[in-house]
Scaffold this motif. Structure first.
Motif, PDB file in Angstrom:
ATOM      1  N   LEU A 281      12.184   9.197   2.287  1.00 48.41           N
ATOM      2  CA  LEU A 281      11.111   8.533   1.545  1.00 48.41           C
ATOM      3  C   LEU A 281      11.274   8.873   0.074  1.00 48.41           C
ATOM      4  O   LEU A 281      11.395  10.045  -0.293  1.00 48.41           O
ATOM      5  N   ARG A 282      11.295   7.853  -0.754  1.00 49.67           N
ATOM      6  CA  ARG A 282      11.437   8.037  -2.199  1.00 49.67           C
ATOM      7  C   ARG A 282      10.244   7.390  -2.898  1.00 49.67           C
ATOM      8  O   ARG A 282       9.985   6.187  -2.733  1.00 49.67           O
ATOM      9  N   PHE A 283       9.509   8.231  -3.678  1.00 49.26           N
ATOM     10  CA  PHE A 283       8.348   7.760  -4.436  1.00 49.26           C
ATOM     11  C   PHE A 283       8.795   7.529  -5.887  1.00 49.26           C
ATOM     12  O   PHE A 283       9.201   8.476  -6.570  1.00 49.26           O
ATOM     13  N   ILE A 284       8.735   6.269  -6.316  1.00 47.09           N
ATOM     14  CA  ILE A 284       9.259   5.917  -7.642  1.00 47.09           C
ATOM     15  C   ILE A 284       8.527   6.667  -8.747  1.00 47.09           C
ATOM     16  O   ILE A 284       9.150   7.200  -9.665  1.00 47.09           O
TER      17      ILE A 284
ATOM     18  N   ILE B 165      10.803  13.122   0.352  1.00 39.92           N
ATOM     19  CA  ILE B 165      11.060  13.929   1.546  1.00 39.92           C
ATOM     20  C   ILE B 165      12.044  13.195   2.463  1.00 39.92           C
ATOM     21  O   ILE B 165      12.088  11.962   2.514  1.00 39.92           O
ATOM     22  N   GLY B 166      12.844  13.967   3.135  1.00 37.47           N
ATOM     23  CA  GLY B 166      13.726  13.438   4.182  1.00 37.47           C
ATOM     24  C   GLY B 166      13.260  13.955   5.521  1.00 37.47           C
ATOM     25  O   GLY B 166      12.986  15.155   5.665  1.00 37.47           O
TER      26      GLY B 166
ATOM     27  N   VAL C  72       6.083  11.756  12.588  1.00 42.81           N
ATOM     28  CA  VAL C  72       6.603  12.611  11.517  1.00 42.81           C
ATOM     29  C   VAL C  72       5.434  13.125  10.689  1.00 42.81           C
ATOM     30  O   VAL C  72       4.382  12.481  10.603  1.00 42.81           O
ATOM     31  N   SER C  73       5.633  14.296  10.086  1.00 43.97           N
ATOM     32  CA  SER C  73       4.601  14.899   9.249  1.00 43.97           C
ATOM     33  C   SER C  73       4.974  14.689   7.786  1.00 43.97           C
ATOM     34  O   SER C  73       6.048  15.119   7.343  1.00 43.97           O
ATOM     35  N   LEU C  74       4.089  14.016   7.025  1.00 48.90           N
ATOM     36  CA  LEU C  74       4.364  13.656   5.637  1.00 48.90           C
ATOM     37  C   LEU C  74       3.328  14.281   4.709  1.00 48.90           C
ATOM     38  O   LEU C  74       2.182  14.518   5.117  1.00 48.90           O
ATOM     39  N   PRO C  75       3.733  14.551   3.464  1.00 48.93           N
ATOM     40  CA  PRO C  75       2.777  15.131   2.502  1.00 48.93           C
ATOM     41  C   PRO C  75       1.544  14.253   2.347  1.00 48.93           C
ATOM     42  O   PRO C  75       1.635  13.020   2.328  1.00 48.93           O
ATOM     43  N   MET C  76       0.384  14.864   2.284  1.00 44.19           N
ATOM     44  CA  MET C  76      -0.898  14.227   2.002  1.00 44.19           C
ATOM     45  C   MET C  76      -1.455  13.440   3.187  1.00 44.19           C
ATOM     46  O   MET C  76      -2.614  13.570   3.540  1.00 44.19           O
TER      47      MET C  76
ATOM     48  N   ALA D 229      10.124   3.738  -1.404  1.00 45.68           N
ATOM     49  CA  ALA D 229      11.349   3.200  -0.811  1.00 45.68           C
ATOM     50  C   ALA D 229      11.653   4.011   0.445  1.00 45.68           C
ATOM     51  O   ALA D 229      11.565   5.249   0.430  1.00 45.68           O
ATOM     52  N   LEU D 230      11.969   3.338   1.542  1.00 40.58           N
ATOM     53  CA  LEU D 230      12.335   4.006   2.789  1.00 40.58           C
ATOM     54  C   LEU D 230      13.816   3.723   3.027  1.00 40.58           C
ATOM     55  O   LEU D 230      14.226   2.573   3.244  1.00 40.58           O
ATOM     56  N   LEU D 231      14.617   4.766   2.958  1.00 40.20           N
ATOM     57  CA  LEU D 231      16.071   4.625   3.051  1.00 40.20           C
ATOM     58  C   LEU D 231      16.559   5.177   4.387  1.00 40.20           C
ATOM     59  O   LEU D 231      16.241   6.319   4.739  1.00 40.20           O
ATOM     60  N   VAL D 232      17.304   4.371   5.119  1.00 42.06           N
ATOM     61  CA  VAL D 232      17.831   4.802   6.428  1.00 42.06           C
ATOM     62  C   VAL D 232      19.334   4.995   6.322  1.00 42.06           C
ATOM     63  O   VAL D 232      20.012   4.413   5.473  1.00 42.06           O
ATOM     64  N   GLY D 233      19.876   5.821   7.222  1.00 37.92           N
ATOM     65  CA  GLY D 233      21.309   6.055   7.259  1.00 37.92           C
ATOM     66  C   GLY D 233      22.050   4.951   8.004  1.00 37.92           C
ATOM     67  O   GLY D 233      21.448   3.980   8.486  1.00 37.92           O
ATOM     68  N   ASP D 234      23.375   5.129   8.135  1.00 43.41           N
ATOM     69  CA  ASP D 234      24.214   4.100   8.751  1.00 43.41           C
ATOM     70  C   ASP D 234      23.869   3.863  10.215  1.00 43.41           C
ATOM     71  O   ASP D 234      24.029   2.756  10.731  1.00 43.41           O
ATOM     72  N   THR D 235      23.419   4.906  10.897  1.00 45.43           N
ATOM     73  CA  THR D 235      23.163   4.768  12.343  1.00 45.43           C
ATOM     74  C   THR D 235      21.680   4.659  12.674  1.00 45.43           C
ATOM     75  O   THR D 235      21.321   4.570  13.845  1.00 45.43           O
ATOM     76  N   THR D 236      20.820   4.682  11.666  1.00 48.15           N
ATOM     77  CA  THR D 236      19.387   4.586  11.912  1.00 48.15           C
ATOM     78  C   THR D 236      18.970   3.126  12.017  1.00 48.15           C
ATOM     79  O   THR D 236      19.231   2.333  11.114  1.00 48.15           O
ATOM     80  N   ALA D 237      18.338   2.781  13.144  1.00 55.06           N
ATOM     81  CA  ALA D 237      17.896   1.403  13.389  1.00 55.06           C
ATOM     82  C   ALA D 237      19.037   0.424  13.157  1.00 55.06           C
ATOM     83  O   ALA D 237      18.864  -0.642  12.577  1.00 55.06           O
ATOM     84  N   LYS D 238      20.230   0.824  13.639  1.00 54.12           N
ATOM     85  CA  LYS D 238      21.402  -0.023  13.431  1.00 54.12           C
ATOM     86  C   LYS D 238      21.518  -1.043  14.553  1.00 54.12           C
ATOM     87  O   LYS D 238      21.442  -0.705  15.734  1.00 54.12           O
TER      88      LYS D 238
END
Length: 329
Positions: A122-125, A132-133, A142-146, A178-187
């Motif tokens: 997760l990327r906060f502009i 956080i990753g 998943v546990s996220l800030p706030m 922005a939610l960034l996934v890797g090559d094998t995530t939800a592929k």
């Protein structure tokens, strides 16, 4: 030490559920007919027990695997589990695997949604301190800030991103995430046959028997490609009394389907009908008869009952079942 061959000739196939060799269904069959005109049509190789296979996905290399066919005729493929493969051609297995992966994707939405074990960032502009990753645990949350616990498994990445924007809006004036996934995530799985290859990497060591009117009837280890004529040559060639025009191949059928093949091997030796020289498979029995033999019972009497010097145990299923156990008295 003297050896005795006990021949049990079962006309017909065993009755379903029979527990002993004395309970059989007896059937009669017509006399052997002449070979059909034209070349013998040879089938593609069919997968057997113990064969080693390489399964590769062009666009999903993470699913590539090498498997060995188990004694129950099955293999285990990634994601879809057990698949029955014994008796299939490589092309039939390719189609079967493609269909099973398609059904799996349709039912599970695999490749469309996040799942246990997937990793994303997760990327906060405007609030990089919240970046956080995370990796999705077994419970799918998943546990996220706030915002705390958020259900992630079973959701598409964009769907989860929109939910997080709405949740963080309660705490941040203008959340831009922005939610960034890797090559094998939800592929996505590319399951069509055009993206899938299956190759036989190693065939199980097998044997064939050649007998009848040949000089040295014998068991031959099947290593690589062996045709009926090559097998007969390994048996010392035919006697003067042998008839190559009516050679019979007793074959163990696939899916318990018995079969026999009669072929004219005199023509290939003349340069004609080369395809009549059938490629042999493990368990085949090649019989070269005497000139003039035309009836099934004469084949059985002269070549199966009296002349097969097979040590140990050797079985073949065709339009009857033959078993030759040997033991000392």
């Amino acid at each position: 030490m003297r050896h005795r061959i006990l021949l049990m000739l079962f006309l017909g196939i065993l009755l379903s559920g029979c527990s002993g060799p004395d309970r059989i269904e007896r059937r009669s069959y017509p006399d052997l007919s002449a070979p059909p005109p034209g070349a013998v049509v040879e089938e593609s190789y069919r997968i057997g027990l113990g064969d080693a296979l390489a399964i590769k996905f062009l666009l999903n290399p993470e699913l590539n695997t090498e498997v060995t066919v188990r004694p129950d005729g099955k293999v285990v493929l990634p994601l879809i589990g057990e698949v029955a493969v014994s008796g299939l051609t490589l092309e039939e297995l390719r189609q079967t695997a493609s269909t099973k992966y398609q059904n799996f994707v349709n039912q599970s939405r695999y490749g469309e949604v996040l799942k246990e074990g997937d990793y994303f960032d997760l990327r906060f502009i405007y609030n990089p301190e919240l970046n956080i990753g995370v990796r999705i645990p077994a419970d799918g949350s998943v546990s996220l800030p706030m915002v705390g616990e958020v259900k992630a498994a079973g959701r598409q990445p964009e769907e989860l991103r929109q939910q997080l924007i709405a949740s963080y809006r309660k705490y941040i004036k203008k959340p831009d995430i922005a939610l960034l996934v890797g090559d094998t995530t939800a592929k996505k799985i590319h399951f069509k046959k055009s993206y899938l290859t299956i190759a036989l990497t190693k065939a199980t060591a097998q044997e064939v028997f050649v007998g009848g009117e040949i000089n040295a009837p014998k068991l031959i280890k099947l290593e690589g490609r062996l045709t009926a004529i090559q097998g007969i040559m390994k048996g010392g060639g035919i006697k003067d009394s042998g008839d190559l025009s009516r050679v019979v191949i007793l074959r163990r059928g696939y899916f318990e389907k018995p079969e026999w093949i009669q072929t004219n091997l005199a023509e290939p030796l003349k340069g004609n009908s080369i395809l009549n020289d059938v490629e042999l498979r493990g368990g085949d029995v090649v019989i070269v008869p005497k000139t003039g033999i035309a009836k099934l019972n004469q084949y059985v009497r002269e070549y199966i009952r009296d002349l097969l010097p097979i040590p140990g145990s050797f079985g073949v299923s065709l339009q009857y079942y033959i078993e030759y156990p040997v033991w000392a008295p």
